[in-house]
Design a protein around this motif. Structure first.
Motif, mmCIF file in Angstrom:
data_model
loop_
_atom_site.group_PDB
_atom_site.id
_atom_site.type_symbol
_atom_site.label_atom_id
_atom_site.label_comp_id
_atom_site.label_asym_id
_atom_site.label_seq_id
_atom_site.Cartn_x
_atom_site.Cartn_y
_atom_site.Cartn_z
ATOM 1 N N ASP A 43 -6.757 2.501 -7.893
ATOM 2 C CA ASP A 43 -7.147 3.178 -6.669
ATOM 3 C C ASP A 43 -6.455 4.526 -6.559
ATOM 4 O O ASP A 43 -5.741 4.971 -7.461
ATOM 5 C CB ASP A 43 -6.838 2.303 -5.451
ATOM 6 C CG ASP A 43 -5.369 1.894 -5.404
ATOM 7 O OD1 ASP A 43 -4.556 2.497 -6.132
ATOM 8 O OD2 ASP A 43 -5.035 0.977 -4.631
ATOM 9 N N ASP A 44 -6.671 5.192 -5.447
ATOM 10 C CA ASP A 44 -6.111 6.530 -5.253
ATOM 11 C C ASP A 44 -4.588 6.512 -5.258
ATOM 12 O O ASP A 44 -3.955 7.461 -5.732
ATOM 13 C CB ASP A 44 -6.621 7.114 -3.928
ATOM 14 C CG ASP A 44 -8.117 7.403 -3.988
ATOM 15 O OD1 ASP A 44 -8.637 7.523 -5.113
ATOM 16 O OD2 ASP A 44 -8.754 7.501 -2.918
ATOM 17 N N LYS A 45 -3.977 5.458 -4.725
ATOM 18 C CA LYS A 45 -2.513 5.395 -4.690
ATOM 19 C C LYS A 45 -1.930 5.323 -6.097
ATOM 20 O O LYS A 45 -0.920 5.951 -6.399
ATOM 21 C CB LYS A 45 -2.059 4.191 -3.867
ATOM 22 C CG LYS A 45 -2.301 4.336 -2.375
ATOM 23 C CD LYS A 45 -1.761 3.130 -1.619
ATOM 24 C CE LYS A 45 -1.985 3.286 -0.114
ATOM 25 N NZ LYS A 45 -1.470 2.108 0.628
ATOM 26 N N CYS A 46 -2.577 4.540 -6.959
ATOM 27 C CA CYS A 46 -2.117 4.427 -8.341
ATOM 28 C C CYS A 46 -2.216 5.780 -9.042
ATOM 29 O O CYS A 46 -1.277 6.206 -9.731
ATOM 30 C CB CYS A 46 -2.945 3.385 -9.070
ATOM 31 S SG CYS A 46 -2.458 3.116 -10.786
ATOM 32 N N ALA A 48 -2.207 8.676 -7.602
ATOM 33 C CA ALA A 48 -1.212 9.565 -6.991
ATOM 34 C C ALA A 48 0.171 9.322 -7.575
ATOM 35 O O ALA A 48 0.935 10.269 -7.812
ATOM 36 C CB ALA A 48 -1.199 9.359 -5.481
ATOM 37 N N GLY A 49 0.514 8.054 -7.818
ATOM 38 C CA GLY A 49 1.814 7.740 -8.395
ATOM 39 C C GLY A 49 1.971 8.299 -9.791
ATOM 40 O O GLY A 49 3.031 8.825 -10.151
ATOM 41 N N PRO A 146 7.630 5.060 0.281
ATOM 42 C CA PRO A 146 6.881 4.911 -0.970
ATOM 43 C C PRO A 146 7.441 5.829 -2.045
ATOM 44 O O PRO A 146 8.056 6.845 -1.731
ATOM 45 C CB PRO A 146 5.469 5.322 -0.567
ATOM 46 C CG PRO A 146 5.686 6.320 0.532
ATOM 47 C CD PRO A 146 6.899 5.855 1.290
ATOM 48 N N LEU A 151 3.901 3.291 -6.402
ATOM 49 C CA LEU A 151 2.470 3.565 -6.248
ATOM 50 C C LEU A 151 1.716 3.251 -7.536
ATOM 51 O O LEU A 151 0.652 2.633 -7.515
ATOM 52 C CB LEU A 151 2.253 5.026 -5.854
ATOM 53 C CG LEU A 151 2.717 5.434 -4.446
ATOM 54 C CD1 LEU A 151 2.591 6.936 -4.259
ATOM 55 C CD2 LEU A 151 1.907 4.699 -3.378
ATOM 56 N N ALA A 156 4.053 -2.575 -2.846
ATOM 57 C CA ALA A 156 4.496 -2.118 -1.530
ATOM 58 C C ALA A 156 5.395 -3.184 -0.937
ATOM 59 O O ALA A 156 5.134 -4.379 -1.111
ATOM 60 C CB ALA A 156 3.303 -1.875 -0.609
#
Length: 736
Positions: A43-46, A48-49, A146, A151, A156
């Motif tokens: 997803d977007d969080k992954c 972003a990380g 975070p 991420l 989390a």
């Protein structure tokens, strides 16, 4: 408070962005595709990380400054010296063999420079500097939330929402003056001693240098827990930085932050110690262990093994090794909350000291606890020689009517004695640490728990629908395997591992490999090799500037060889259990194995490779033996009843008593020894020979103090004579 200069911050940012560099969106998507991560995971969080830089982690710089403020001054100076060297061309060349300030290099060149440090074969200081920086800075990236690593890993922290925490310990309110006993430390030793003395009708004051947190403050957060409940924020290390040491510094001591594993003192250890009261069978020690297990609700019936523990049981049984479920002091060892036991148990499921023996002691009405009070030294009555009080950091002086009990642990108890000038030459020696290294593995993506008595899965903390395993799931240490038949062979167990601790410990091969590891973290599992250390052990000394504990420890060759054999055995267990990949935690070039290869190749490589505290990651969560108990004052600090050989009415009741390492998690052994010492104290007070015994100890103090002063004067005199002789010779030479 340590404040880094602008130049130092520039180098720190460069290092953070080397350990975890930013990727473009295309590079991040390609990496996810290569790792075959399911669509719902990418997803977007992954993304972003993976795309974020290490320096973007919130408070990474602030965490480093806090860390440098928590450690000893000379340790902080070493880190700042390395940063200063990195800010110059010649300094970077000295450290890495590459010229130019680190912050002005490209990411690729910085990576090569750091790997050159890690792989340095002859300059141990280079390797040590790299290891210290890697451990410290990756923890600073991965701990606050975070953060980029979390991420990328899809992790989390648990949101406890409106859950109701356990009821806090109710402290009795009373003046701290006029008590029978002062107990220094509220951990396992101090808690059970306080309960027994208070139950016998004596008034007891417990002094705890840490705070008394509320259950509502236990958020299951790695950063908060280490900062508030661990000694020096979890950054204690040996003086050469080669072994990281975890110790509790809060109400309840180590029992508040340990992993719940509750193993009895092995019979071979009882035999080795040799005291009449600890022989295996039906001795005082066995009876004390029985009572303690009952009070702490120690059980195996509620265990639900997570992936790693199930693999340890399965693989060990196939290899016909001695493996068993490890008893737990959780009332229910199958709940989700067990996974966060190292950060404080919000629901009081783990039967730590604050809800067992400390609560029992307070219930008598004869016990009081005073947190945030650090003891500096013991006050000795000059006439009788008895321990009669304590001096505290803030200038507070407290007195007791009948005696002092030190239960400050194997790091602080010897330091209190040293600051009190107790003339026993054995104080601080015989330090045992149960040194630990790790064997890491990737399990298949569909691996599920094979749990004893499991009715339903424990939900993952980050994704209840995921079938991937995670570092934080369930009770951490529910199985234990003996690596061999020798009494000093290692124990193979499963650790509690948060992201910060995991990435601080695991080998950093390069930046991309670290990002891959984050993506795979739900499949990451670990065995630890817990070695029962032999030989003379290490030493706890006073830091010259702060008088705080300073630790000297080197792994001896015999223990290193045993650890290598256990590490090879751990690899074979993983292979039998179905792991897809296995690797060691050597600082550079870890030994790796992949499914399809011969496990014999891995074993041969492990046995052939050097394993020392200078070339692999080592941790310790057990400290023992620095005020060893014995029957001979020439080789011990206290007698076999726990009383100081030199100071009447001064007793010790903690893990520093251990004559040798316990070889298993020491909580139950510590509680049992403290229980016996408390019984001895009560018996001594009622003994007719107690006064004569005290006079012997007083005379011994006087004799040893005189000998020490005479030796010092003799050394000073000899040094003076040598200096005068040298000056006289120089004067005659000039005349010629």
């Amino acid at each position: 408070m340590c404040i880094l200069s602008e130049s130092e911050i520039n180098e720190v940012r460069a290092l953070l962005d080397t350990f975890w560099p930013p990727l473009s969106q295309e590079e991040a998507k390609l990496l996810i595709k290569e790792e075959d991560i399911p669509t719902n995971e990418s997803d977007d969080k992954c993304l972003a990380g993976l795309m974020a830089a290490g320096s973007s982690s919130p408070r990474a710089i602030g965490m480093l400054e806090d860390a440098l403020s928590a450690v000893l001054e000379h340790e902080a100076q070493k880190v700042r010296l390395v940063l200063k060297l990195f800010s110059t061309g010649i300094g970077t060349w000295i450290l890495s063999g590459y010229w130019g300030p680190l912050s002005q290099m490209s990411v690729e060149k910085r990576e090569k420079a750091l790997l050159n440090m890690a792989r340095s074969r002859f300059l141990v200081s280079r390797r040590s500097a790299f290891h210290g920086l890697k451990r410290l800075l990756l923890a600073c990236i991965a701990t606050p939330h975070p953060n980029p690593i979390a991420l990328a890993a899809g992790y989390a922290p648990k949101d406890w929402g409106d859950t109701i925490p356990a009821e806090d310990l109710k402290m009795n309110k009373k003046s701290t003056q006029d008590v029978d006993f002062i107990i220094v430390g509220s951990g396992c030793g101090g808690a059970v001693t306080a309960y027994k003395l208070a139950s016998a009708g004596y008034t007891v004051l417990i002094l705890e240098k840490g705070s008394a947190p509320k259950y509502a403050d236990f958020y299951g957060d790695e950063k908060t827990a280490f900062a508030s409940m661990y000694e020096r924020a979890g950054l204690v290390a040996s003086n050469d930085g080669s072994i990281a040491i975890l110790a509790g510094a809060t109400l309840g001591g180590g029992s508040t932050i340990n992993w719940g594993c509750s193993l009895r003192t092995p019979p071979n250890v009882q035999e080795e110690w040799g005291f009449d009261w600890c022989k295996p069978g039906s001795s005082k020690l066995d009876k004390a262990l029985d009572a303690i297990e009952k009070r702490l609700s120690v059980n195996t019936s509620t265990i639900k093994h997570n992936v790693a523990n199930a693999a340890l049981l399965r693989g060990s049984e196939q290899l016909l090794l001695d493996v068993k479920p490890a008893p737990q002091n959780f009332k229910n060892a199958g709940t989700e909350a067990c996974s966060l036991c190292a950060y404080g148990d919000r629901f009081a499921n783990k039967q730590a000291m604050p809800i067992t023996y400390l609560q029992d002691a307070l219930a008598t009405g004869n016990c009081w606890i005073q947190p945030n009070t650090e003891v500096v030294s013991i006050i000795r009555n000059p006439d009788s020689g008895k321990a009669q009080g304590v001096r505290c950091v803030d200038g507070l002086t407290l007195f007791s009517n009948k005696g002092i009990v030190l239960s400050a642990g194997s790091l602080h108890t010897p330091c209190i004695l040293l600051r009190s000038a107790v003339p026993n030459p054995n104080i601080g020696y015989n330090l045992k640490l149960h040194p630990v290294t790790a064997c890491c593995a990737l399990v298949p993506p569909t691996e599920k728990e094979n749990c004893v008595g499991r009715q339903d899965d424990i939900p993952l903390l980050n994704n209840e629908n995921s079938k991937f395993c995670t570092l934080l799931r369930g009770a951490p240490m529910t199985a234990a395997c003996r690596a061999g038949p020798h009494p000093y062979d290692a124990l193979i167990e499963v650790p509690h591992t948060g992201l910060g601790l995991a990435f601080a410990a695991i080998t950093w091969k390069n930046a991309i490999d670290t990002k891959r590891l984050a993506l795979r973290s739900k499949r990451l599992a670990t065995f630890i090799i817990l070695q029962r250390d032999s030989g003379i052990g290490g030493r706890v000394m006073l830091d010259p500037k702060t008088s705080q504990p300073m630790i000297k420890y080197t792994l001896n060759q015999i223990d290193s060889n045993r650890m290598k054999k256990a590490l090879a055995t751990a690899g074979k267990i993983w292979e039998k259990a179905g792991a897809q990949k296995i690797w060691t935690c050597h600082i550079a070039n870890p030994i790796e194995w992949c499914r399809g290869q011969s496990i014999q190749t891995f074993e041969n490589a492990v046995l052939a490779r050097e394993l020392t505290t200078n070339n692999a990651t080592f941790f310790s969560a057990h400290q023992m033996g620095t005020c060893r108990m014995g029957t001979n004052p020439r080789t011990s600090v206290v007698d076999d009843r726990g009383q100081s050989w030199e100071m009447p009415s001064l007793y010790i009741a903690d893990t520093s008593l251990f004559p040798t390492a316990s070889g298993v998690n020491p909580m139950l052994t510590c509680l049992a020894l403290a229980s016996i010492v408390a019984d001895n104290i009560i018996q001594d007070l009622n003994s007719l020979s107690h006064k004569e015994n005290q006079q012997y100890r007083h005379r011994r103090w006087q004799r040893l103090t005189f000998q020490r002063q005479a030796t010092t004067l003799l050394k000073t005199g000899i040094a003076g004579i040598l200096i005068l002789s040298a000056c006289s010779y120089a004067s005659r030479s000039r005349r010629r």
